[in-house]
Every structure is written in structure tokens, then in C-alpha cells.
Motif scaffolding. Structure first.
Motif, PDB file in Angstrom:
ATOM      1  N   VAL A  77       0.842  -1.202   0.000  1.00 35.94           N
ATOM      2  CA  VAL A  77       0.000   0.000   0.000  1.00 35.94           C
ATOM      3  C   VAL A  77       0.873   1.246   0.000  1.00 35.94           C
ATOM      4  CG1 VAL A  77      -1.690   1.314   1.349  1.00 35.94           C
ATOM      5  CG2 VAL A  77      -1.954  -1.152   1.100  1.00 35.94           C
ATOM      6  N   GLN A  78       1.895   1.262   0.818  1.00 34.29           N
ATOM      7  CA  GLN A  78       2.800   2.407   0.899  1.00 34.29           C
ATOM      8  C   GLN A  78       3.472   2.658  -0.456  1.00 34.29           C
ATOM      9  OE1 GLN A  78       5.980   1.892   3.711  1.00 34.29           O
ATOM     10  NE2 GLN A  78       6.471   4.046   3.746  1.00 34.29           N
ATOM     11  N   ASN A  79       3.920   1.622  -1.123  1.00 36.11           N
ATOM     12  CA  ASN A  79       4.566   1.770  -2.428  1.00 36.11           C
ATOM     13  C   ASN A  79       3.591   2.290  -3.480  1.00 36.11           C
ATOM     14  OD1 ASN A  79       7.067   0.977  -1.489  1.00 36.11           O
ATOM     15  ND2 ASN A  79       6.751  -1.164  -2.024  1.00 36.11           N
ATOM     16  N   THR A  80       2.327   1.895  -3.387  1.00 37.35           N
ATOM     17  CA  THR A  80       1.317   2.400  -4.309  1.00 37.35           C
ATOM     18  C   THR A  80       1.146   3.900  -4.149  1.00 37.35           C
ATOM     19  OG1 THR A  80       0.162   0.284  -4.311  1.00 37.35           O
ATOM     20  CG2 THR A  80      -1.099   2.197  -5.017  1.00 37.35           C
ATOM     21  N   TYR A  81       1.040   4.357  -2.911  1.00 37.29           N
ATOM     22  CA  TYR A  81       0.918   5.798  -2.655  1.00 37.29           C
ATOM     23  C   TYR A  81       2.160   6.542  -3.143  1.00 37.29           C
ATOM     24  CZ  TYR A  81      -3.411   5.781   0.009  1.00 37.29           C
ATOM     25  OH  TYR A  81      -4.721   5.688   0.370  1.00 37.29           O
ATOM     26  N   LEU A  82       3.333   6.029  -2.858  1.00 36.22           N
ATOM     27  CA  LEU A  82       4.560   6.688  -3.292  1.00 36.22           C
ATOM     28  C   LEU A  82       4.635   6.779  -4.820  1.00 36.22           C
ATOM     29  CD1 LEU A  82       7.182   5.195  -0.826  1.00 36.22           C
ATOM     30  CD2 LEU A  82       6.319   7.536  -0.878  1.00 36.22           C
ATOM     31  N   GLY A  83       4.283   5.711  -5.485  1.00 34.88           N
ATOM     32  CA  GLY A  83       4.289   5.712  -6.944  1.00 34.88           C
ATOM     33  C   GLY A  83       3.304   6.717  -7.517  1.00 34.88           C
ATOM     34  N   THR A  84       2.123   6.788  -6.923  1.00 32.85           N
ATOM     35  CA  THR A  84       1.105   7.741  -7.385  1.00 32.85           C
ATOM     36  C   THR A  84       1.584   9.166  -7.232  1.00 32.85           C
ATOM     37  OG1 THR A  84      -0.664   6.188  -6.824  1.00 32.85           O
ATOM     38  CG2 THR A  84      -1.271   8.508  -7.040  1.00 32.85           C
ATOM     39  N   PHE A  85       2.153   9.495  -6.088  1.00 37.51           N
ATOM     40  CA  PHE A  85       2.609  10.858  -5.868  1.00 37.51           C
ATOM     41  C   PHE A  85       3.844  11.198  -6.698  1.00 37.51           C
ATOM     42  CE2 PHE A  85      -0.070  10.470  -2.057  1.00 37.51           C
ATOM     43  CZ  PHE A  85      -0.873  11.576  -2.296  1.00 37.51           C
ATOM     44  N   GLN A  86       4.660  10.231  -7.028  1.00 35.03           N
ATOM     45  CA  GLN A  86       5.786  10.485  -7.927  1.00 35.03           C
ATOM     46  C   GLN A  86       5.282  10.852  -9.320  1.00 35.03           C
ATOM     47  OE1 GLN A  86       8.131   6.915  -7.610  1.00 35.03           O
ATOM     48  NE2 GLN A  86       9.590   7.888  -6.215  1.00 35.03           N
ATOM     49  N   VAL A  87       4.275  10.130  -9.793  1.00 40.37           N
ATOM     50  CA  VAL A  87       3.698  10.427 -11.099  1.00 40.37           C
ATOM     51  C   VAL A  87       3.058  11.814 -11.086  1.00 40.37           C
ATOM     52  CG1 VAL A  87       1.868   9.776 -12.720  1.00 40.37           C
ATOM     53  CG2 VAL A  87       3.372   8.031 -11.771  1.00 40.37           C
ATOM     54  N   LEU A  88       2.306  12.118 -10.048  1.00 46.35           N
ATOM     55  CA  LEU A  88       1.673  13.438  -9.962  1.00 46.35           C
ATOM     56  C   LEU A  88       2.716  14.552  -9.875  1.00 46.35           C
ATOM     57  CD1 LEU A  88      -1.307  12.680  -7.556  1.00 46.35           C
ATOM     58  CD2 LEU A  88      -1.416  13.149 -10.011  1.00 46.35           C
ATOM     59  N   GLY A  89       3.789  14.326  -9.143  1.00 49.43           N
ATOM     60  CA  GLY A  89       4.862  15.316  -9.051  1.00 49.43           C
ATOM     61  C   GLY A  89       5.534  15.534 -10.391  1.00 49.43           C
ATOM     62  N   GLY A  90       5.792  14.464 -11.130  1.00 47.01           N
ATOM     63  CA  GLY A  90       6.379  14.578 -12.461  1.00 47.01           C
ATOM     64  C   GLY A  90       5.462  15.326 -13.416  1.00 47.01           C
ATOM     65  N   LEU A  91       4.177  15.043 -13.335  1.00 51.94           N
ATOM     66  CA  LEU A  91       3.201  15.742 -14.160  1.00 51.94           C
ATOM     67  C   LEU A  91       3.184  17.235 -13.826  1.00 51.94           C
ATOM     68  CD1 LEU A  91       0.963  15.625 -16.282  1.00 51.94           C
ATOM     69  CD2 LEU A  91      -0.640  15.093 -14.429  1.00 51.94           C
ATOM     70  N   GLY A  92       3.251  17.547 -12.540  1.00 53.14           N
ATOM     71  CA  GLY A  92       3.301  18.950 -12.117  1.00 53.14           C
ATOM     72  C   GLY A  92       4.528  19.656 -12.643  1.00 53.14           C
ATOM     73  N   LEU A  93       5.679  18.985 -12.626  1.00 50.44           N
ATOM     74  CA  LEU A  93       6.906  19.577 -13.172  1.00 50.44           C
ATOM     75  C   LEU A  93       6.794  19.814 -14.673  1.00 50.44           C
ATOM     76  CD1 LEU A  93       9.680  17.615 -11.256  1.00 50.44           C
ATOM     77  CD2 LEU A  93       9.104  20.034 -11.014  1.00 50.44           C
ATOM     78  N   LEU A  94       6.213  18.863 -15.393  1.00 52.71           N
ATOM     79  CA  LEU A  94       6.040  19.038 -16.838  1.00 52.71           C
ATOM     80  C   LEU A  94       5.123  20.208 -17.148  1.00 52.71           C
ATOM     81  CD1 LEU A  94       5.718  15.345 -18.068  1.00 52.71           C
ATOM     82  CD2 LEU A  94       7.605  16.918 -18.478  1.00 52.71           C
ATOM     83  N   LEU A  95       4.034  20.317 -16.415  1.00 55.13           N
ATOM     84  CA  LEU A  95       3.102  21.427 -16.647  1.00 55.13           C
ATOM     85  C   LEU A  95       3.736  22.763 -16.301  1.00 55.13           C
ATOM     86  CD1 LEU A  95      -0.231  19.852 -15.363  1.00 55.13           C
ATOM     87  CD2 LEU A  95       0.463  20.262 -17.737  1.00 55.13           C
ATOM     88  N   GLU A  96       4.506  22.807 -15.248  1.00 54.87           N
ATOM     89  CA  GLU A  96       5.189  24.035 -14.842  1.00 54.87           C
ATOM     90  C   GLU A  96       6.241  24.426 -15.888  1.00 54.87           C
ATOM     91  OE1 GLU A  96       5.821  27.399 -12.619  1.00 54.87           O
ATOM     92  OE2 GLU A  96       4.272  25.889 -12.338  1.00 54.87           O
ATOM     93  N   ALA A  97       6.989  23.466 -16.391  1.00 55.44           N
ATOM     94  CA  ALA A  97       7.997  23.739 -17.420  1.00 55.44           C
ATOM     95  C   ALA A  97       7.344  24.257 -18.686  1.00 55.44           C
ATOM     96  CB  ALA A  97       8.814  22.483 -17.702  1.00 55.44           C
ATOM     97  N   ARG A  98       6.177  23.716 -19.010  1.00 53.41           N
ATOM     98  CA  ARG A  98       5.453  24.164 -20.195  1.00 53.41           C
ATOM     99  C   ARG A  98       4.999  25.616 -20.027  1.00 53.41           C
ATOM    100  NH1 ARG A  98      -0.378  22.153 -21.629  1.00 53.41           N
ATOM    101  NH2 ARG A  98      -0.686  23.745 -20.065  1.00 53.41           N
ATOM    102  N   ASP A  99       4.525  25.964 -18.825  1.00 54.17           N
ATOM    103  CA  ASP A  99       4.075  27.324 -18.555  1.00 54.17           C
ATOM    104  C   ASP A  99       5.220  28.318 -18.647  1.00 54.17           C
ATOM    105  OD1 ASP A  99       1.488  26.467 -18.214  1.00 54.17           O
ATOM    106  OD2 ASP A  99       1.568  26.466 -16.019  1.00 54.17           O
ATOM    107  N   TRP A 100       6.420  27.892 -18.322  1.00 52.88           N
ATOM    108  CA  TRP A 100       7.587  28.779 -18.366  1.00 52.88           C
ATOM    109  C   TRP A 100       8.242  28.778 -19.741  1.00 52.88           C
ATOM    110  CZ3 TRP A 100       9.303  32.257 -14.848  1.00 52.88           C
ATOM    111  CH2 TRP A 100       8.706  32.207 -13.586  1.00 52.88           C
ATOM    112  N   GLY A 101       7.745  27.935 -20.636  1.00 53.85           N
ATOM    113  CA  GLY A 101       8.284  27.872 -21.983  1.00 53.85           C
ATOM    114  C   GLY A 101       9.603  27.139 -22.094  1.00 53.85           C
ATOM    115  N   LEU A 102       9.834  26.220 -21.158  1.00 53.05           N
ATOM    116  CA  LEU A 102      11.094  25.462 -21.190  1.00 53.05           C
ATOM    117  C   LEU A 102      10.974  24.219 -22.054  1.00 53.05           C
ATOM    118  CD1 LEU A 102      12.079  25.694 -17.443  1.00 53.05           C
ATOM    119  CD2 LEU A 102      12.909  27.100 -19.311  1.00 53.05           C
TER     120      LEU A 102
END
Length: 67
Positions: A42-67
Motif C-alpha cells: 500500500v505504501q509503495n502504491t501511494y509513493l508511486g502515485t505521488f511520484q507520477v503526480l509530481g512529475g506531471l506537475g513539473l512538466l506542466l510548470e515547465a510548459r508554462d515557463w516555456g522550457l
């Protein structure tokens, strides 16, 4: 929930005795290793989910900054 400590050579005897004696109240014996493995799954499932969400957030932020 109870945590029982027993010598490794008496685990099977203790488990059988308690299961017989407390079967009317629904005792379920689970080895500690099995319980910890389920918790870690269960712990690994939560960690994996939040890693994916964090990566998605970084991609969206980079897109907003035009990187």
C-alpha cells in the motif's frame, strides 16, 4: 488487534492452539511478515502515485515557463 511474540520453534503450536480456542470469536492469525508486506504494498502504491503526480506537475510548470 494483538501482536504476539513467540519463539520461532513454537509459532505453529501457538497459532493452532489459539485458533482452536478462539474460533468462536473470529480470531485470524496473520504472520508479521505477511502483514508488513501488505503494508509496504500500500505504501509503495501511494509513493508511486505521488511520484507520477509530481512529475506531471513539473512538466506542466515547465510548459508554462516555456522550457
Amino acid at each position: 488487534m494483538f501482536l504476539l511474540d513467540a519463539p520461532s520453534n513454537r509459532v505453529a503450536d501457538l497459532s493452532a492452539t489459539l485458533s482452536r480456542a478462539l474460533q468462536d470469536v473470529g480470531l485470524e492469525m496473520t504472520p508479521t511478515v505477511q502483514r508488513l508486506n501488505a503494508f509496504n504494498a500500500v505504501q509503495n502504491t501511494y509513493l508511486g502515485t505521488f511520484q507520477v503526480l509530481g512529475g506531471l506537475g513539473l512538466l506542466l510548470e515547465a510548459r508554462d515557463w516555456g522550457l
